[in-house]
Design a protein around this motif. Sequence first.
Motif, mmCIF file in Angstrom:
data_model
loop_
_atom_site.group_PDB
_atom_site.id
_atom_site.type_symbol
_atom_site.label_atom_id
_atom_site.label_comp_id
_atom_site.label_asym_id
_atom_site.label_seq_id
_atom_site.Cartn_x
_atom_site.Cartn_y
_atom_site.Cartn_z
ATOM 1 N N ASP A 1 72.687 19.016 -34.051
ATOM 2 C CA ASP A 1 73.904 18.655 -33.340
ATOM 3 C C ASP A 1 73.672 18.547 -31.832
ATOM 4 O O ASP A 1 74.616 18.555 -31.046
ATOM 5 C CB ASP A 1 74.994 19.696 -33.614
ATOM 6 C CG ASP A 1 74.570 21.112 -33.230
ATOM 7 O OD1 ASP A 1 73.364 21.326 -32.970
ATOM 8 O OD2 ASP A 1 75.437 21.996 -33.189
ATOM 9 N N PHE A 2 72.427 18.414 -31.425
ATOM 10 C CA PHE A 2 72.094 18.395 -30.003
ATOM 11 C C PHE A 2 71.153 17.210 -29.758
ATOM 12 O O PHE A 2 70.112 17.096 -30.394
ATOM 13 C CB PHE A 2 71.421 19.718 -29.629
ATOM 14 C CG PHE A 2 70.985 19.790 -28.190
ATOM 15 C CD1 PHE A 2 71.882 19.567 -27.167
ATOM 16 C CD2 PHE A 2 69.670 20.083 -27.873
ATOM 17 C CE1 PHE A 2 71.478 19.648 -25.853
ATOM 18 C CE2 PHE A 2 69.261 20.169 -26.552
ATOM 19 C CZ PHE A 2 70.172 19.957 -25.544
ATOM 20 N N ALA A 3 71.523 16.296 -28.862
ATOM 21 C CA ALA A 3 70.764 15.062 -28.668
ATOM 22 C C ALA A 3 70.340 14.918 -27.209
ATOM 23 O O ALA A 3 70.964 14.179 -26.437
ATOM 24 C CB ALA A 3 71.598 13.862 -29.101
ATOM 25 N N PRO A 4 69.289 15.627 -26.779
ATOM 26 C CA PRO A 4 68.899 15.578 -25.368
ATOM 27 C C PRO A 4 68.483 14.192 -24.905
ATOM 28 O O PRO A 4 68.673 13.842 -23.732
ATOM 29 C CB PRO A 4 67.727 16.560 -25.295
ATOM 30 C CG PRO A 4 67.194 16.636 -26.690
ATOM 31 C CD PRO A 4 68.383 16.477 -27.571
ATOM 32 N N PHE A 5 67.917 13.386 -25.799
ATOM 33 C CA PHE A 5 67.483 12.052 -25.383
ATOM 34 C C PHE A 5 68.685 11.175 -25.022
ATOM 35 O O PHE A 5 68.639 10.398 -24.076
ATOM 36 C CB PHE A 5 66.651 11.409 -26.485
ATOM 37 C CG PHE A 5 65.356 12.134 -26.732
ATOM 38 C CD1 PHE A 5 64.339 12.108 -25.796
ATOM 39 C CD2 PHE A 5 65.166 12.870 -27.894
ATOM 40 C CE1 PHE A 5 63.155 12.788 -26.007
ATOM 41 C CE2 PHE A 5 63.980 13.546 -28.121
ATOM 42 C CZ PHE A 5 62.976 13.513 -27.173
ATOM 43 N N GLU A 6 69.751 11.297 -25.790
ATOM 44 C CA GLU A 6 70.935 10.490 -25.494
ATOM 45 C C GLU A 6 71.656 11.013 -24.259
ATOM 46 O O GLU A 6 72.322 10.255 -23.551
ATOM 47 C CB GLU A 6 71.867 10.456 -26.708
ATOM 48 C CG GLU A 6 71.258 9.745 -27.905
ATOM 49 C CD GLU A 6 70.671 8.376 -27.529
ATOM 50 O OE1 GLU A 6 71.361 7.593 -26.847
ATOM 51 O OE2 GLU A 6 69.515 8.103 -27.899
ATOM 52 N N ILE A 7 71.544 12.313 -24.008
ATOM 53 C CA ILE A 7 72.105 12.866 -22.781
ATOM 54 C C ILE A 7 71.382 12.283 -21.572
ATOM 55 O O ILE A 7 71.975 11.956 -20.551
ATOM 56 C CB ILE A 7 71.989 14.406 -22.769
ATOM 57 C CG1 ILE A 7 72.892 15.008 -23.854
ATOM 58 C CG2 ILE A 7 72.357 14.976 -21.405
ATOM 59 C CD1 ILE A 7 72.682 16.500 -24.057
ATOM 60 N N ALA A 8 70.068 12.122 -21.705
ATOM 61 C CA ALA A 8 69.246 11.662 -20.579
ATOM 62 C C ALA A 8 69.344 10.165 -20.349
ATOM 63 O O ALA A 8 69.246 9.699 -19.213
ATOM 64 C CB ALA A 8 67.792 12.042 -20.825
ATOM 65 N N ARG A 9 69.549 9.375 -21.397
ATOM 66 C CA ARG A 9 69.448 7.921 -21.309
ATOM 67 C C ARG A 9 70.301 7.295 -20.195
ATOM 68 O O ARG A 9 69.807 6.447 -19.425
ATOM 69 C CB ARG A 9 69.808 7.282 -22.649
ATOM 70 C CG ARG A 9 69.578 5.772 -22.691
ATOM 71 C CD ARG A 9 70.327 5.145 -23.866
ATOM 72 N NE ARG A 9 69.885 5.657 -25.140
ATOM 73 C CZ ARG A 9 68.929 5.103 -25.904
ATOM 74 N NH1 ARG A 9 68.334 4.004 -25.487
ATOM 75 N NH2 ARG A 9 68.606 5.642 -27.062
ATOM 76 N N PRO A 10 71.590 7.666 -20.032
ATOM 77 C CA PRO A 10 72.415 6.986 -19.021
ATOM 78 C C PRO A 10 71.909 7.165 -17.586
ATOM 79 O O PRO A 10 72.188 6.329 -16.721
ATOM 80 C CB PRO A 10 73.799 7.631 -19.199
ATOM 81 C CG PRO A 10 73.785 8.192 -20.575
ATOM 82 C CD PRO A 10 72.379 8.635 -20.815
ATOM 83 N N GLY A 11 71.192 8.244 -17.343
ATOM 84 C CA GLY A 11 70.727 8.499 -15.985
ATOM 85 C C GLY A 11 69.403 7.853 -15.644
ATOM 86 O O GLY A 11 68.941 7.938 -14.500
ATOM 87 N N ILE A 12 68.751 7.196 -16.595
ATOM 88 C CA ILE A 12 67.474 6.546 -16.336
ATOM 89 C C ILE A 12 67.738 5.170 -15.735
ATOM 90 O O ILE A 12 68.511 4.387 -16.300
ATOM 91 C CB ILE A 12 66.662 6.412 -17.640
ATOM 92 C CG1 ILE A 12 66.428 7.793 -18.258
ATOM 93 C CG2 ILE A 12 65.333 5.706 -17.383
ATOM 94 C CD1 ILE A 12 65.844 7.750 -19.659
ATOM 95 N N PRO A 13 67.145 4.837 -14.598
ATOM 96 C CA PRO A 13 67.424 3.536 -13.978
ATOM 97 C C PRO A 13 67.222 2.364 -14.925
ATOM 98 O O PRO A 13 67.975 1.388 -14.878
ATOM 99 C CB PRO A 13 66.432 3.498 -12.812
ATOM 100 C CG PRO A 13 66.230 4.931 -12.452
ATOM 101 C CD PRO A 13 66.267 5.665 -13.765
#
Length: 281
Positions: A205-217
């Motif tokens: 229930d934890f998706a660190p990659f999707e959390i990070a994606r919006p902040g990647i240029p």
Amino acid sequence: MSVFRPGLFKDKVAIVTGGGTGIGKAITEELLTLGARVVIGSRDGDKLNTAATEMKKLGDVTPIRCNIRKEEDVKNLVEKTLEKYGKIDFLVNNGGGQFPCPAADFSLKGWNAVIETNLTGTYLMSREVYNKYFKTTENGGCIVNIIADMFRGFPMMAHTGAARAGVENLTRSLAIEWAQQGVRVNCLAPGPIFSQTASDNYAKDFAPFEIARPGIPAKRLGNPQEVSSAVCFLLSPGAQFISGATLRVDAGGSLHSKQMWHIDDHENIPPYTWNPYKSKL
């Protein structure tokens, strides 16, 4: 003639820790494709042997079970590599592991496990390869240490942030101390790189990659092959005047993107309880 050609690493011998899954497997596959003979090490012997069987079609790959936290395992890995191949040209310290947890909540066992795996394991491998081979040959050798995007701190991952920062400083020290023996030592710092192995290591229930994606240029995640090609550059003659450096493979994320977790996100992090018998470290 360019150094970047088929057979670039013909007759070279490499050790890749964590070489059976994720980024480590991609590194191994690319080295094999370029002609190197590769020894892969991991604590999980079953996964290691399965990966080696899959990659044998690409070239000469040897699996050797090794827990890089254990000095005797490290010595055994290096000794068996030299027994089989007679030399070591490259060491890629890719083996590592961590888990998300607020800094105030680490158990000592959990903290020590991550520090020992990421920092001590890197040191033990580097020291053993240097002492057993690199310093005894006129050809020296090359080490690439895989770290992480911990340059602005690493909220919820303070243990691995501290360890990886230690590896970066260790890299600079070794690059100076071992330069006269012809040894180059560099770091490679991946940003958010998606692999199924890494994804499976986190709670469902934890998706660190999707959390990070919006902040990647670039608005996308990296893939393991984008790391492996950069590793091969650092190992190649094209980088022979580069040592003590850190190459960031993150699409500029470390310059721009938000940190993965913020203080108001902490309540959304799944609880973690240290269990040494179930840990993948």
